[in-house]
Design an enzyme around this catalytic site. Structure first.
Site, PDB file in Angstrom:
ATOM      1  N   ASP A  50      -2.788   1.153   4.262  1.00  0.00           N
ATOM      2  CA  ASP A  50      -2.451   1.778   5.489  1.00  0.00           C
ATOM      3  C   ASP A  50      -3.601   1.557   6.398  1.00  0.00           C
ATOM      4  O   ASP A  50      -3.541   1.955   7.609  1.00  0.00           O
ATOM      5  CB  ASP A  50      -2.273   3.257   5.379  1.00  0.00           C
ATOM      6  CG  ASP A  50      -1.173   3.720   4.689  1.00  0.00           C
ATOM      7  OD1 ASP A  50      -0.246   2.796   4.686  1.00  0.00           O
ATOM      8  OD2 ASP A  50      -1.150   5.015   4.151  1.00  0.00           O
TER       9      ASP A  50
ATOM     10  N   LYS B  25      -0.981   8.387  10.863  1.00  0.00           N
ATOM     11  CA  LYS B  25       0.147   7.777  11.046  1.00  0.00           C
ATOM     12  C   LYS B  25       1.523   8.358  10.294  1.00  0.00           C
ATOM     13  O   LYS B  25       1.133   9.229   9.399  1.00  0.00           O
ATOM     14  CB  LYS B  25      -0.099   6.279  10.200  1.00  0.00           C
ATOM     15  CG  LYS B  25      -0.187   6.399   8.689  1.00  0.00           C
ATOM     16  CD  LYS B  25       1.117   6.005   7.848  1.00  0.00           C
ATOM     17  CE  LYS B  25       1.061   6.667   6.538  1.00  0.00           C
ATOM     18  NZ  LYS B  25       2.053   6.962   5.692  1.00  0.00           N
TER      19      LYS B  25
HETATM   20  O1  C5P Z   1      -3.180   0.993  -0.851  1.00  0.00           O
HETATM   21  P1  C5P Z   1      -3.742   2.366  -1.335  1.00  0.00           P
HETATM   22  O2  C5P Z   1      -5.045   2.472  -2.115  1.00  0.00           O
HETATM   23  O3  C5P Z   1      -3.451   3.132  -0.183  1.00  0.00           O
HETATM   24  O4  C5P Z   1      -2.669   2.751  -2.236  1.00  0.00           O
HETATM   25  C1  C5P Z   1      -2.715   3.986  -3.222  1.00  0.00           C
HETATM   26  C2  C5P Z   1      -1.908   3.710  -4.160  1.00  0.00           C
HETATM   27  O5  C5P Z   1      -0.531   3.866  -3.861  1.00  0.00           O
HETATM   28  C3  C5P Z   1      -1.815   2.459  -5.217  1.00  0.00           C
HETATM   29  O6  C5P Z   1      -3.023   2.655  -6.273  1.00  0.00           O
HETATM   30  C4  C5P Z   1      -0.368   2.301  -5.744  1.00  0.00           C
HETATM   31  O7  C5P Z   1      -0.247   3.064  -6.847  1.00  0.00           O
HETATM   32  C5  C5P Z   1       0.534   3.048  -4.494  1.00  0.00           C
HETATM   33  N1  C5P Z   1       1.027   2.218  -3.641  1.00  0.00           N
HETATM   34  C6  C5P Z   1       2.167   1.376  -3.961  1.00  0.00           C
HETATM   35  N2  C5P Z   1       2.658   0.567  -3.074  1.00  0.00           N
HETATM   36  C7  C5P Z   1       2.140   0.173  -1.775  1.00  0.00           C
HETATM   37  C8  C5P Z   1       0.963   1.107  -1.534  1.00  0.00           C
HETATM   38  C9  C5P Z   1       0.597   1.815  -2.407  1.00  0.00           C
HETATM   39  O8  C5P Z   1       2.482   1.260  -5.315  1.00  0.00           O
HETATM   40  N3  C5P Z   1       2.609  -0.750  -1.298  1.00  0.00           N
END
Ligand code: C5P
Length: 311
Positions: free
Chosen positions: A151, A22
């Site tokens: 994502d 993506k």
């Molecule tokens: O959701 P995901 O596990 O991919 O996110 C990884 C990290 O990225 C989270 O632990 C957070 O620190 C950060 N993040 C965030 N805000 C989002 C998506 C991700 O702060 N909307």
């Protein structure tokens, strides 16, 4: 032939899925929330760069993962692997013993801002649901996907989509034409949480603001005009990614000098996107960029493409 031998001779059943990378045509980052995530207003696009995920039964032996392809040494081959977590989550949800071999064939650069790990999770969810013949509704799959990462629902859905919440709530966006991209994967990796933390730090210093208006971009997507689209690309993480990795600015500048319609950091970086007019323009831009030796990998891709699907 005995019955037991007939069973052994039968080839192991396996299911293969293909999951796209993506990019974010718009990535508006709001303030940090109480749960540590950031509110997002984003427009995702699935592009023609794919990982393949193959799952097969592994009777009595738990979940194992093996990786081939690009950046193999950077992919965790244990329970930290998002595809393994996807299989375990699905097993728990469905009350099935998690006994699966997962094979990942990677083409999406690892930790490049292209959601490669999320694509693998989406592929593992879909392929394992089929392997176990689970009659899951799309909403159920999307809910499980959201538990795995912000994502992952988009990697399942594909196309162009508006993402809200922490990115996990996806709704279709217009997709009137095809966009052509050059992806310059700059050296090293950037950790997504570290880039978010840098956004917070810069905001505290008064640098940058939340861009939550995507109306102009959606209009450009309806028009299918590459120049209009190029003018509307936006990433609120750019300053943070460049602050952590100043060399990214050289790649962004090279894209402008080489005639890209626009340049954009992909997600949290370090991949940089160059917008092209068409596939010939993309090929020419990629050629010039390779000569500069600023990026460890250069790919041409287009979008939108369909989301994760079985092969
Ligand atoms: O959701 P995901 O596990 O991919 O996110 C990884 C990290 O990225 C989270 O632990 C957070 O620190 C950060 N993040 C965030 N805000 C989002 C998506 C991700 O702060 N909307």
């Amino acid at each position: 032939m005995s019955e037991a031998l007939a069973y052994v001779d039968r080839p192991a059943q396996s299911v293969r899925a293909r999951a796209p990378a993506k990019i974010n045509l718009h990535l508006g980052v709001g303030d940090a929330r109480a749960d540590g995530y950031h509110d997002l207003t984003t427009v995702y696009q699935a592009i023609s760069l794919y990982d393949e995920v193959t799952v097969s039964p592994r009777p009595g032996a738990g979940v194992a993962v093996s990786v081939t392809g690009n950046d193999v040494e950077s992919v965790p081959a244990d329970d930290d692997n998002l595809a393994v977590r996807a299989v375990k989550l699905l097993a728990e949800h469905a009350g099935v013993a998690p006994q699966v071999r997962v094979r990942l064939h990677k083409r999406i650069p690892v930790a490049g801002g292209l959601a490669g790990g999320s694509a693998d999770a989406a592929g593992a969810l879909l392929a394992t649901a089929r392997l176990w013949s689970l009659p899951l509704r799309r909403e159920e799959l999307l809910r499980l996907a959201a538990e795995l990462g912000s994502d992952v629902p988009f990697c399942l859905a594909g196309g162009n989509a508006i993402g809200t919440g922490r990115g996990e709530e996806v709704a279709p966006a217009p997709a009137a034409g095809r966009c052509y991209w050059v992806l310059a994967v700059a050296d090293g990796q950037l950790s997504t949480p570290e880039v978010y933390a840098e956004v917070d730090r810069l905001r505290a210093d008064g640098v940058g603001a939340y861009s939550d208006d995507v109306a102009g971009l959606l209009q450009a997507l309806r028009s299918a005009d590459p120049r209009q689209l190029a003018d509307r690309l936006q990433n609120d993480m750019t300053a943070a990614a460049v602050s952590l990795r100043p060399q990214l600015q050289d790649v962004l500048d090279a894209g402008v000098a080489d005639g890209a319609l626009a340049t954009l950091v992909s997600g949290s970086g370090p991949t940089v996107l160059f917008a092209a007019r068409d596939s010939h323009h993309a090929t020419a831009l990629a050629g010039r960029l390779r000569l500069r030796r600023l990026a460890r990998e250069v790919h041409c891709a287009y979008g939108p493409v369909q989301g994760t699907h079985l092969l």
